[in-house]
Design an enzyme around this catalytic site. Structure first.
Site, PDB file in Angstrom:
ATOM      1  N   SER A 180     -61.138 104.656 -51.630  1.00 10.48           N
ATOM      2  CA  SER A 180     -61.633 104.002 -52.731  1.00 10.48           C
ATOM      3  C   SER A 180     -62.908 103.698 -52.704  1.00 10.48           C
ATOM      4  O   SER A 180     -63.829 103.252 -53.708  1.00 10.48           O
ATOM      5  CB  SER A 180     -60.693 103.003 -53.046  1.00 10.48           C
ATOM      6  OG  SER A 180     -60.997 101.807 -52.121  1.00 10.48           O
ATOM      7  N   LYS A 235     -63.357  96.012 -51.115  1.00  6.24           N
ATOM      8  CA  LYS A 235     -64.191  96.265 -52.377  1.00  6.24           C
ATOM      9  C   LYS A 235     -65.415  95.490 -52.476  1.00  6.24           C
ATOM     10  O   LYS A 235     -65.575  94.515 -51.878  1.00  6.24           O
ATOM     11  CB  LYS A 235     -62.975  95.978 -53.560  1.00  6.24           C
ATOM     12  CG  LYS A 235     -61.826  96.454 -53.410  1.00  6.24           C
ATOM     13  CD  LYS A 235     -61.589  98.027 -53.983  1.00  6.24           C
ATOM     14  CE  LYS A 235     -60.098  98.691 -54.142  1.00  6.24           C
ATOM     15  NZ  LYS A 235     -59.659  98.900 -52.801  1.00  6.24           N
TER      16      LYS A 235
END
Length: 201
Positions: free
Chosen positions: A122, A159
């Site tokens: 990701s 993230k």
């Protein structure tokens, strides 16, 4: 030393620090310190350093590495690998001492406290790939837009942090993944901020 790879420079710094302490590590000890799979990998780095004139090898001696200089006290970091972090769907906490690696301090923008191995894709647009070891500096706070390691309901993920007046979102850097919106009642904490990475292999 400009022509040395980061790993080879770290091996040299390790040998310099060991020499300052009056120690001469064996190839097996060098391999263990850097997480090499075998003594052969350590031998390759040591031989290249000797050919570059940065160290001397004494024939027929197990601990026959001589280093002319010494490294400063902050040239190397001994960093524990504490498990995995998800670059994708958060994974259950897998925090426990896996191994310890000696790494060159110059590899990281900030001084990390530990390493985590990335699982998932990701964060590929930020250059963070599956299998990378990311350096993490312990911190319970971070700036908007920083890459963070966060814990959400007992699971860990890496993230980009986005805070607004009414929400916290953890943003992936791959269009195939959706942001994680942190619920108001979620057990959420920032575990640390991203310092940089090393890519093994």
């Amino acid at each position: 030393m400009d022509s040395l790879s980061p790993k080879r420079a770290a091996v040299l710094a390790f040998l310099q620090q060991q020499a300052q302490a009056g120690l001469a590590p064996s190839l097996a000890e060098i391999a263990q310190a850097f997480g090499f799979a075998s003594r052969n990998a350590a031998q390759k780095h040591v031989q290249a350093l000797a050919e570059a004139g940065l160290i001397e090898l004494v024939p027929n001696r197990k601990r026959g590495i001589r280093v002319p200089g010494g490294a400063g006290p902050d040239a190397l970091l001994a960093l524990p690998v504490l498990g995995r972090v998800a670059a994708g769907v958060p994974i259950g906490a897998d925090i426990g001492l896996d191994r310890q690696l000696w790494l060159d301090r110059s590899l990281f923008a900030l001084r990390p406290d530990y390493l985590l191995q990335v699982q998932g894709d990701s964060m590929i647009d930020d250059g963070i790939l599956e299998g990378d070891l990311v350096g993490v500096q312990r911190s319970s706070d971070a700036r908007n837009g920083q890459i963070v390691v966060a814990r959400v309901d007992g699971e860990i993920t890496i993230k980009r942090l986005e805070r607004s007046a009414d929400a916290i979102r953890l943003l992936p850097r791959n269009p195939a993944h959706a942001p994680i919106v942190v619920a108001a009642d979620a057990d959420f904490a920032i575990e640390g901020v991203y310092c940089g990475l090393i890519r093994q292999g």
